[in-house]
Scaffold this active site. Structure first.
Site, PDB file in Angstrom:
ATOM      1  N   ASP A   1      10.402 -24.819 -29.546  1.00 22.90           N
ATOM      2  CA  ASP A   1      10.905 -23.917 -28.979  1.00 22.90           C
ATOM      3  C   ASP A   1      10.833 -23.620 -27.376  1.00 22.90           C
ATOM      4  OD1 ASP A   1      11.408 -22.955 -31.544  1.00 22.90           O
ATOM      5  OD2 ASP A   1       9.277 -21.802 -31.562  1.00 22.90           O
TER       6      ASP A   1
ATOM      7  N   GLU B   1      19.889 -17.665 -33.842  1.00 20.95           N
ATOM      8  CA  GLU B   1      18.713 -17.338 -33.270  1.00 20.95           C
ATOM      9  C   GLU B   1      18.281 -18.021 -31.882  1.00 20.95           C
ATOM     10  OE1 GLU B   1      14.972 -18.278 -35.533  1.00 20.95           O
ATOM     11  OE2 GLU B   1      15.598 -20.130 -35.587  1.00 20.95           O
TER      12      GLU B   1
END
Length: 439
Positions: free
Chosen positions: A14, A193
Site C-alpha cells: 500500500d 479501493e
C-alpha cells in the site's frame, strides 16, 4: 536495487511515495510474514535520497496502536486494532499522517519531521449532518491532497468518498463538502479501493484499484472535486504472477515518473512487498500500461552477480516465493509446467567468448526432472537444460555466448515418460534459490 526495492525481508504494501526535500519517503502498511490478517499494529517509514534510490534507510516505527517490546505505550489510546494504508502530507511545516484503524473513524497524527514519529491528534471530526453517512467503513485507505490552501481527503472501499478538511486543524471535515461515488463503480471506472490523489500541472489524477483489484488504474479531472474520466491501467500485479490486491501511487523523482505498487509472497494476499516501475506521462496526460519487471530502480541487472530467485517478475504454474527465515526466500512448489521469468539482464557486448556457464542453486525435493533455460520469452531461444536430482545442490547449464539485454526464463519439466508420469505432475521437483552466469 531490484524489485522488491526495500530489503527483501521487509513487507510494506500500500505504498504512498512522497517527495520531501531531497528524499523520497514511502508510507505504507506493514505486513507480517505468517499472518492470517492484513497489516500490522504499526507503521514503518523508509526513505532514500533522490540521488541514490538503491539505498533505502529505515526510520523505524512511526506510529503504533499496540504495545510491543520497545514501545511501552499506545499511540492511540482508544484502540489497539490494525493500521491500514497511511498517507502523509506537509502543511505549514508540519507533516500529517492519515491512516485507517480498523473499526475507527480514521486517525490523524502529526510530526515535525517527515519520518515521524507521529503524535496522535484525533479521529476525523465529522459534522453532525454527515454522521449517518460517514460511517467507520468508508475511512479505509485515505489519500490526501494539499492544493494551495485547500485540503482534500479521499477514501473508500467498494464506494469512493471525498471531503474537504479544515486547513487550520487538518482533522475537521468541513460541512457541506462530503461527496460519495466520486469515481463510479460502473464501467469503465469500476472503483474498488485505494484512492491516491496527485496533481500534475493543471490535471488532477486519481490512482486507485478497480475490480478486480490486482490492477492500478488512473482517472483524471480538471478539479479535485471531479468529475474524473477513466484513463486506463498503469500496472497489473496478476499478469503471469500470483496476484492479489494492489495499492500504490505515482511519483516524479528527478524528472522520471514511477508507479509504486506491491506483489504477493508466501502464497497469501496478507504478505506483500513493495515494488516500483518506471512509467511515462505523455503530453496528452495519458499513462501507458507498463509490465512488471525485476528491475526496481535499475536500468538492467547483471547476470554475472548472484541473482536471488525471489526477484522473479514471472511465476506461473504453481510456484511462489516463501520466507523460510530472514535469510532464505526460495521459490517453492515448482512442479512440471512451472515457469519463472526475470526482466531484464544486460549481458554486455563481449563477442570474444564462445560459451558461458549458468549455475543454478536449488533445494532438492526428492524428485527428478529438467530445467530448461530460455532467452527473451518462455518459448524463446533455448540456451540449455539441466537435470534436477533428488538432492540439493548446484546445477550447471552450458550456454552459448550471450550479448545484449534480455529477459530470462526457467521452465520446469518432469523427466518421467512412463505410465507413472501423471502421478508426479503435481509433485514439487525442486525449490529455486539463486543463479549466476560465469564466463
Amino acid at each position: 536495487m531490484s524489485n522488491p526495492y526495500l530489503p527483501k525481508w521487509e513487507y510494506v504494501p500500500d505504498g504512498e511515495p512522497r517527495l520531501f526535500g531531497d528524499r523520497v519517503y514511502i508510507y505504507g502498511s506493514h505486513d507480517r510474514v505468517a499472518s492470517e490478517d492484513f497489516c500490522d499494529f504499526k507503521i514503518k517509514v523508509w526513505s532514500a535520497s533522490v540521488d541514490n534510490l538503491n539505498n533505502w534507510i529505515c526510520h523505524g516505527d512511526a506510529f503504533h496502536t499496540r504495545v510491543d517490546y520497545d514501545h511501552v505505550s499506545d499511540t492511540a489510546d482508544w484502540t489497539n486494532n490494525e493500521l491500514y494504508a497511511p498517507d502523509v502530507v506537509e502543511k505549514d511545516g508540519k507533516y500529517y499522517l492519515y491512516a485507517y484503524i480498523v473499526h475507527s473513524k480514521g486517525c490523524v497524527a502529526v510530526s515535525d519531521r517527515p519520518e515521524g514519529p507521529f503524535k496522535l491528534l484525533s479521529c476525523y471530526q465529522v459534522p453532525d449532518e454527515n454522521e449517518k453517512d460517514l460511517q467507520e467503513g468508508i475511512f479505509i485507505d485515505p489519500g490526501v491532497l494539499v492544493d494551495d490552501n485547500e485540503v482534500y481527503i479521499y477514501c473508500g472501499y467498494i464506494h469512493s468518498y471525498m471531503a474537504q478538511l479544515n486547513p487550520d486543524n487538518m482533522t475537521e471535515i468541513l460541512p457541506g463538502t462530503y461527496r460519495r461515488d466520486i469515481i463510479p463503480q460502473t464501467g469503465p471506472h469500476l472503483f474498488f479501493e485505494g484512492c491516491s490523489p496527485r496533481k500534475v500541472d493543471d490535471t488532477y489524477y486519481m490512482i486507485y484499484s478497480p475490480n478486480p483489484g490486482s490492477r492500478l488504474v488512473y482517472a483524471t479531472g480538471k478539479s479535485p472535486l471531479g468529475p474524473f474520466e477513466y484513463g486506463g491501467i498503469i500496472i497489473d500485479n496478476a499478469v503471469d504472477y500470483p496476484g492479489g490486491n494492489n495499492h500504490g501511487s505515482i511519483c516524479q523523482i528527478k524528472g522520471q515518473w514511477y508507479i509504486f505498487y506491491h506483489r504477493m509472497t508466501n502464497n497469501t494476499i496478507m504478505s506483500r512487498r513493495a515494488c516500483v516501475e518506471k512509467i511515462e506521462i505523455l503530453a496528452d496526460g495519458s499513462i501507458p500500461q507498463v509490465e512488471m519487471t525485476s528491475l526496481g530502480f535499475e536500468e538492467s541487472l547483471s547476470p554475472y552477480q548472484e541473482t536471488a530467485a525471489e526477484i522473479a517478475c514471472v511465476i506461473k504454474g504453481g510456484g511462489f516465493v516463501t520466507e523460510k527465515n530472514v535469510f532464505e526466500r526460495p521459490i517453492i512448489n515448482l512442479i512440471p509446467g512451472s515457469v519463472i521469468g526475470y526482466k531484464y539482464f544486460d549481458f554486455g557486448m563481449d563477442y570474444s567468448a564462445t560459451g558461458m556457464k549458468l549455475f543454478i542453486k536449488v533445494n532438492g525435493s526428492g524428485q527428478t526432472g529438467l530445467i530448461h533455460v530460455y532467452l527473451d520469452k518462455e518459448d524463446g531461444t533455448l540456451l540449455g537444460s539441466a537435470e534436477i536430482t533428488t538432492d540439493s545442490g548446484i546445477l550447471t547449464v552450458r550456454t552459448p555466448n550471450i550479448t545484449g539485454r534480455h529477459a530470462l526464463y526457467f521452465v520446469f519439466e518432469s523427466n518421467r515418460h512412463s505410465w507413472i508420469k501423471d502421478n508426479f505432475n503435481h509433485r514439487e521437483l525442486c525449490q529455486m534459490v539463486s543463479f549466476v552466469f560465469c564466463k
